[in-house]
Enzyme design. Structure first.
Site, PDB file in Angstrom:
ATOM      1  N   LEU A 138      -0.260   1.748  -5.517  1.00  0.00           N
ATOM      2  CA  LEU A 138       0.457   0.946  -4.524  1.00  0.00           C
ATOM      3  C   LEU A 138      -0.436  -0.144  -3.934  1.00  0.00           C
ATOM      4  CD1 LEU A 138       2.509   3.703  -2.667  1.00  0.00           C
ATOM      5  CD2 LEU A 138       3.163   2.291  -4.631  1.00  0.00           C
ATOM      6  N   LEU A 139      -1.674   0.200  -3.590  1.00  0.00           N
ATOM      7  CA  LEU A 139      -2.584  -0.811  -3.072  1.00  0.00           C
ATOM      8  C   LEU A 139      -2.850  -1.890  -4.120  1.00  0.00           C
ATOM      9  CD1 LEU A 139      -4.542  -2.117  -1.136  1.00  0.00           C
ATOM     10  CD2 LEU A 139      -6.249  -0.389  -1.759  1.00  0.00           C
ATOM     11  N   TYR A 150     -12.767  -1.300  -2.565  1.00  0.00           N
ATOM     12  CA  TYR A 150     -12.409  -2.702  -2.810  1.00  0.00           C
ATOM     13  C   TYR A 150     -13.216  -3.408  -3.896  1.00  0.00           C
ATOM     14  CZ  TYR A 150      -9.456  -2.114   1.224  1.00  0.00           C
ATOM     15  OH  TYR A 150      -8.480  -1.666   2.079  1.00  0.00           O
ATOM     16  N   VAL A 175      -4.352  -2.327   5.921  1.00  0.00           N
ATOM     17  CA  VAL A 175      -4.138  -1.718   4.609  1.00  0.00           C
ATOM     18  C   VAL A 175      -4.130  -0.197   4.744  1.00  0.00           C
ATOM     19  CG1 VAL A 175      -5.035  -1.445   2.277  1.00  0.00           C
ATOM     20  CG2 VAL A 175      -5.231  -3.658   3.435  1.00  0.00           C
ATOM     21  N   THR A 176      -3.021   0.425   4.395  1.00  0.00           N
ATOM     22  CA  THR A 176      -2.946   1.892   4.374  1.00  0.00           C
ATOM     23  C   THR A 176      -2.061   2.353   3.222  1.00  0.00           C
ATOM     24  OG1 THR A 176      -0.933   2.215   5.714  1.00  0.00           O
ATOM     25  CG2 THR A 176      -3.003   1.925   6.915  1.00  0.00           C
ATOM     26  N   VAL A 177      -2.320   3.567   2.767  1.00  0.00           N
ATOM     27  CA  VAL A 177      -1.416   4.279   1.864  1.00  0.00           C
ATOM     28  C   VAL A 177      -1.269   5.683   2.430  1.00  0.00           C
ATOM     29  CG1 VAL A 177      -1.007   5.153  -0.455  1.00  0.00           C
ATOM     30  CG2 VAL A 177      -2.123   2.929  -0.151  1.00  0.00           C
ATOM     31  N   PHE A 181     -11.107  -7.680  12.151  1.00  0.00           N
ATOM     32  CA  PHE A 181      -9.773  -8.281  12.024  1.00  0.00           C
ATOM     33  C   PHE A 181      -8.883  -7.374  11.194  1.00  0.00           C
ATOM     34  CE2 PHE A 181     -12.561 -10.057   8.770  1.00  0.00           C
ATOM     35  CZ  PHE A 181     -11.837  -9.890   7.605  1.00  0.00           C
ATOM     36  N   ARG A 201      -3.083   7.332  -5.049  1.00  0.00           N
ATOM     37  CA  ARG A 201      -3.341   7.326  -6.495  1.00  0.00           C
ATOM     38  C   ARG A 201      -2.100   6.978  -7.314  1.00  0.00           C
ATOM     39  NH1 ARG A 201      -7.371   7.383  -4.080  1.00  0.00           N
ATOM     40  NH2 ARG A 201      -9.139   8.814  -4.251  1.00  0.00           N
ATOM     41  N   ARG A 202      -1.251   6.114  -6.770  1.00  0.00           N
ATOM     42  CA  ARG A 202      -0.081   5.665  -7.524  1.00  0.00           C
ATOM     43  C   ARG A 202      -0.097   4.159  -7.765  1.00  0.00           C
ATOM     44  NH1 ARG A 202       5.147   9.102  -5.234  1.00  0.00           N
ATOM     45  NH2 ARG A 202       4.055  11.046  -4.776  1.00  0.00           N
TER      46      ARG A 202
END
Length: 436
Positions: free
Chosen positions: A97-98, A127, A86-88, A436, A94-95
């Site tokens: 996307l995640l 999270y 998981v990356t942005v 993982f 802050r858009r």
């Protein structure tokens, strides 16, 4: 003119290189991916579970999930949606996307029938808003061998067992079966596939990353059965007076009996020239410090959250584990994240007003040492808690009494938190040894 909203979708084989570049960017690695790594990912990844966000054709966020088995309290394996990669990119934070990638993935996980979702959080605050909670912590110790008080003349286990050095191919043959026995005993443990073992033994390497062969040792009982496995590495450091100052770093130590665990720790602490041990990631209640005559020789260097869990199916999750005592409890699960996930992918609310299987509902739990029955109910709740708090209770990481004191759990009936504490309590803490 306002910027276009980035497109979030699964990727195809031709986009793996661009996706890998975005992954490296997010993790602050050199951006250009190794060509062999790109080819390996294109062949190995399930691209139907590999997502990216694209802005004017460039990948600016990454997300992937894989199937996993997670051991519940009592030893039952449950199906998990393991979230990883998981990356942005810093230009697109802050858009939302995640949130969009997570919502789509968790909706698919529910449709598949996965019971929970899991991840290893790089940062703590991210999270919880998606219904995940820290469910298995870890600790690392550093042992000063000279102060540990162990017998320097130790010649091997006194219990009749033995320790043998083995090579990678031996581990590849012996390790999977031993690990299956281990994870059936350790709640919080996850499965290891064939590739995990091939990478751990050098039979397969990660393109672009150097491989250094470690040492492997197995513990065999007096009957000849393999009951423990140790993998470690050693550096080469000497003092000015030509005195050895070497550190052994444990990559992996799993055991299915206390005798095996004790023997393997004693072995690694007895190796000539080794003056310090780094234990790697252990359970927070690991036996190691108290196995030493002087427990103060084991200095805690890390204690942190590790495995995070998000309950996707409350009924199946609560029925999958065993409980310390018999009792009945009505739980109200407040799951704002579940409602947001459902709304993000266009799932309408059910006629009862609930969103999906874990969307702010009440459940009657009738539990005991042999199992449990969990059913939706309209009864008044004894406790109200969030989805993340439920995950911590489910795996035995947290206490309802502590959560109530922290205002993270509401007790509607006096003594209900104590009742829940007796039900959910586990003799040992959860532990996930793997990344993982």
């Amino acid at each position: 003119m306002p910027a276009a909203t980035p497109e979030v979708r699964t990727i195809d084989e031709s986009e793996v290189a661009d996706w890998s570049r975005a992954l490296n960017t997010g993790f602050l690695r050199p951006p250009k991916p190794h060509p062999e790594a790109v080819a390996e990912r294109a062949a190995r990844f399930d691209l139907t579970r590999t997502r990216g966000a694209f802005d004017e054709g460039r990948c600016v966020a990454t997300f992937r999930s894989v199937p996993q088995l997670l051991t519940a309290v009592g030893g039952a394996p449950v199906r998990a949606d393991a979230v990883t990669n998981v990356t942005v990119s810093p230009t697109h934070r802050r858009r939302g996307l995640l949130s969009r990638m997570m919502a789509a993935d968790l909706a698919e996980a529910r449709e598949r029938g996965d019971v929970v979702a899991t991840l290893i959080a790089s940062e703590y605050p991210i999270y919880g808003r998606y219904g995940f909670g820290p469910a298995a912590a870890l600790a690392d110790w550093e042992v000063d061998v000279a102060r540990a008080g162990l017998d320097p003349r130790w010649r091997g286990p006194a219990c009749g067992g033995r320790i043998d050095l083995v090579d990678g191919p031996d581990v590849l043959k012996l390790g999977p079966e031993l690990h299956d026995r281990f994870r059936a005993r350790q709640h919080g443990a996850i499965d290891r596939d064939e590739r995990w073992w091939r990478l751990a033994t050098g039979q397969e390497t990660v393109p672009g990353e150097p491989w250094t062969e470690p040492f492997h040792a197995v513990y065999r009982s007096a009957a000849g059965e393999v009951e423990g496995l140790l993998t470690y590495r050693a550096d080469d450091v000497w003092g000015d007076a030509k005195q050895p100052l070497n550190t052994a770093t444990v990559d992996d130590l799993i055991a299915v009996t206390p005798a095996a665990e004790r023997a393997l720790w004693h072995y690694v602490c007895s190796i000539d020239w080794i003056t310090r041990i780094r234990t790697g990631h252990r359970a927070t209640d690991d036996l190691l410090p108290l196995l030493l005559p002087n427990p103060r020789a084991a200095r805690a260097v890390t204690r942190s959250d590790w495995l995070w869990v998000r309950i996707l199916d409350v009924v199946r999750a609560l029925e999958a584990r065993t409980y310390a005592t018999a009792g009945t409890l009505v739980l109200e699960i407040v799951d704002a994240a579940g409602r947001a996930d459902a709304a993000a992918v266009g799932v309408p609310p059910s006629p009862s007003g609930h969103w999906g299987r874990a969307g702010g509902s009440r459940y009657r739990l009738e539990a005991g040492p042999d199992g449990a029955s969990c059913t939706p109910t309209t009864e008044a709740p004894a406790l109200t808690l969030g989805a993340g708090e439920l995950a911590a209770l489910w795996l035995g990481e947290e206490s309802p009494v502590r959560l109530a004191a922290l205002d993270r759990l509401v007790e509607h009936r006096p003594g209900a938190a104590t009742t829940a504490d007796l039900l959910f309590r586990t003799a040992r803490r959860p532990w996930c040894p793997d990344l993982f």
